[in-house]
Design a protein around this motif. Sequence first.
Motif, PDB file in Angstrom:
ATOM      1  N   GLU A   1      -1.896  -5.248   0.656  1.00 15.09           N
ATOM      2  CA  GLU A   1      -3.359  -5.421   0.073  1.00 15.09           C
ATOM      3  C   GLU A   1      -3.395  -6.339  -0.921  1.00 15.09           C
ATOM      4  O   GLU A   1      -2.441  -6.545  -1.708  1.00 15.09           O
TER       5      GLU A   1
ATOM      6  N   ASN B   1      -0.363   7.140  -1.979  1.00  9.33           N
ATOM      7  CA  ASN B   1      -1.338   7.742  -2.546  1.00  9.33           C
ATOM      8  C   ASN B   1      -2.565   6.827  -2.658  1.00  9.33           C
ATOM      9  O   ASN B   1      -3.711   7.058  -2.864  1.00  9.33           O
ATOM     10  N   THR B   2      -2.357   5.461  -2.306  1.00 13.18           N
ATOM     11  CA  THR B   2      -3.519   4.475  -2.145  1.00 13.18           C
ATOM     12  C   THR B   2      -3.909   4.296  -0.610  1.00 13.18           C
ATOM     13  O   THR B   2      -4.801   3.645  -0.469  1.00 13.18           O
ATOM     14  N   ARG B   3      -3.061   4.844   0.271  1.00 11.80           N
ATOM     15  CA  ARG B   3      -3.292   4.509   1.679  1.00 11.80           C
ATOM     16  C   ARG B   3      -4.580   5.359   1.916  1.00 11.80           C
ATOM     17  O   ARG B   3      -4.788   6.516   1.735  1.00 11.80           O
ATOM     18  N   ASP B   4      -5.335   4.761   2.936  1.00 13.05           N
ATOM     19  CA  ASP B   4      -6.698   5.544   3.381  1.00 13.05           C
ATOM     20  C   ASP B   4      -5.990   6.343   4.741  1.00 13.05           C
ATOM     21  O   ASP B   4      -5.437   5.738   5.521  1.00 13.05           O
ATOM     22  N   PRO B   5      -6.442   7.588   4.445  1.00 16.20           N
ATOM     23  CA  PRO B   5      -5.677   8.368   5.188  1.00 16.20           C
ATOM     24  C   PRO B   5      -6.394   8.378   6.671  1.00 16.20           C
ATOM     25  O   PRO B   5      -5.950   8.844   7.804  1.00 16.20           O
ATOM     26  N   THR B   6      -7.826   7.865   6.696  1.00 13.12           N
ATOM     27  CA  THR B   6      -8.470   7.713   8.157  1.00 13.12           C
ATOM     28  C   THR B   6      -7.719   6.389   9.108  1.00 13.12           C
ATOM     29  O   THR B   6      -8.084   6.682  10.264  1.00 13.12           O
ATOM     30  N   MET B   7      -7.331   5.726   8.575  1.00 14.16           N
ATOM     31  CA  MET B   7      -6.504   4.664   9.018  1.00 14.16           C
ATOM     32  C   MET B   7      -5.267   5.082   9.883  1.00 14.16           C
ATOM     33  O   MET B   7      -4.780   4.309  10.869  1.00 14.16           O
TER      34      MET B   7
ATOM     35  N   GLY C   1      -3.000   1.348   9.649  1.00 10.97           N
ATOM     36  CA  GLY C   1      -3.557   0.873   8.438  1.00 10.97           C
ATOM     37  C   GLY C   1      -2.667  -0.341   7.965  1.00 10.97           C
ATOM     38  O   GLY C   1      -1.563  -0.612   8.511  1.00 10.97           O
TER      39      GLY C   1
ATOM     40  N   VAL D   1       0.875  -1.253   0.144  1.00  4.89           N
ATOM     41  CA  VAL D   1       0.074   0.019   0.087  1.00  4.89           C
ATOM     42  C   VAL D   1       0.754   1.495  -0.073  1.00  4.89           C
ATOM     43  O   VAL D   1       1.552   1.579   0.914  1.00  4.89           O
TER      44      VAL D   1
END
Length: 134
Positions: free
Chosen positions: A96, A82-88, A92, A79
């Motif tokens: 993947e 740019n593909t990482r979920d910023p809320t995690m 996170g 991951v």
Amino acid sequence: MYGVEAVIPVETGLPTSQMDVCEVEKNGQLLCKHLDLVEEDCDVASAKLANYQQRISRWYNSGIKNREFISGDLVLRKVLGNTRDPTMGKLGPTWEGPYRVTSIAVIGAYRLQELDERPITRPWNVFNLKKYYF
């Protein structure tokens, strides 16, 4: 102005044991003999350097894991930012997938597809992939 005095080193003013033992002709012959051996010394030094570099290379390469995949292997994809979920946040997932390898794009890069046969748009470098074991 200050007066400057010339100071003569002791060895030039007084005879020493080194000056008594020194023979100018023998010294010249020894220097010529040493100059003849300079090339041989350089060859020995370069051989030692090549041996040392070879040992260092062998040691370094022993710790490297070569990753190669064949078509049909299941892999996990790293991951990236740019593909990482910023809320995690930092908790996170770092990998993947799984994804299926479809082909080799170039040396060290692979084309992937999801398990439902949808292709991933760009090839992925082998350093961003790892084998998936289930």
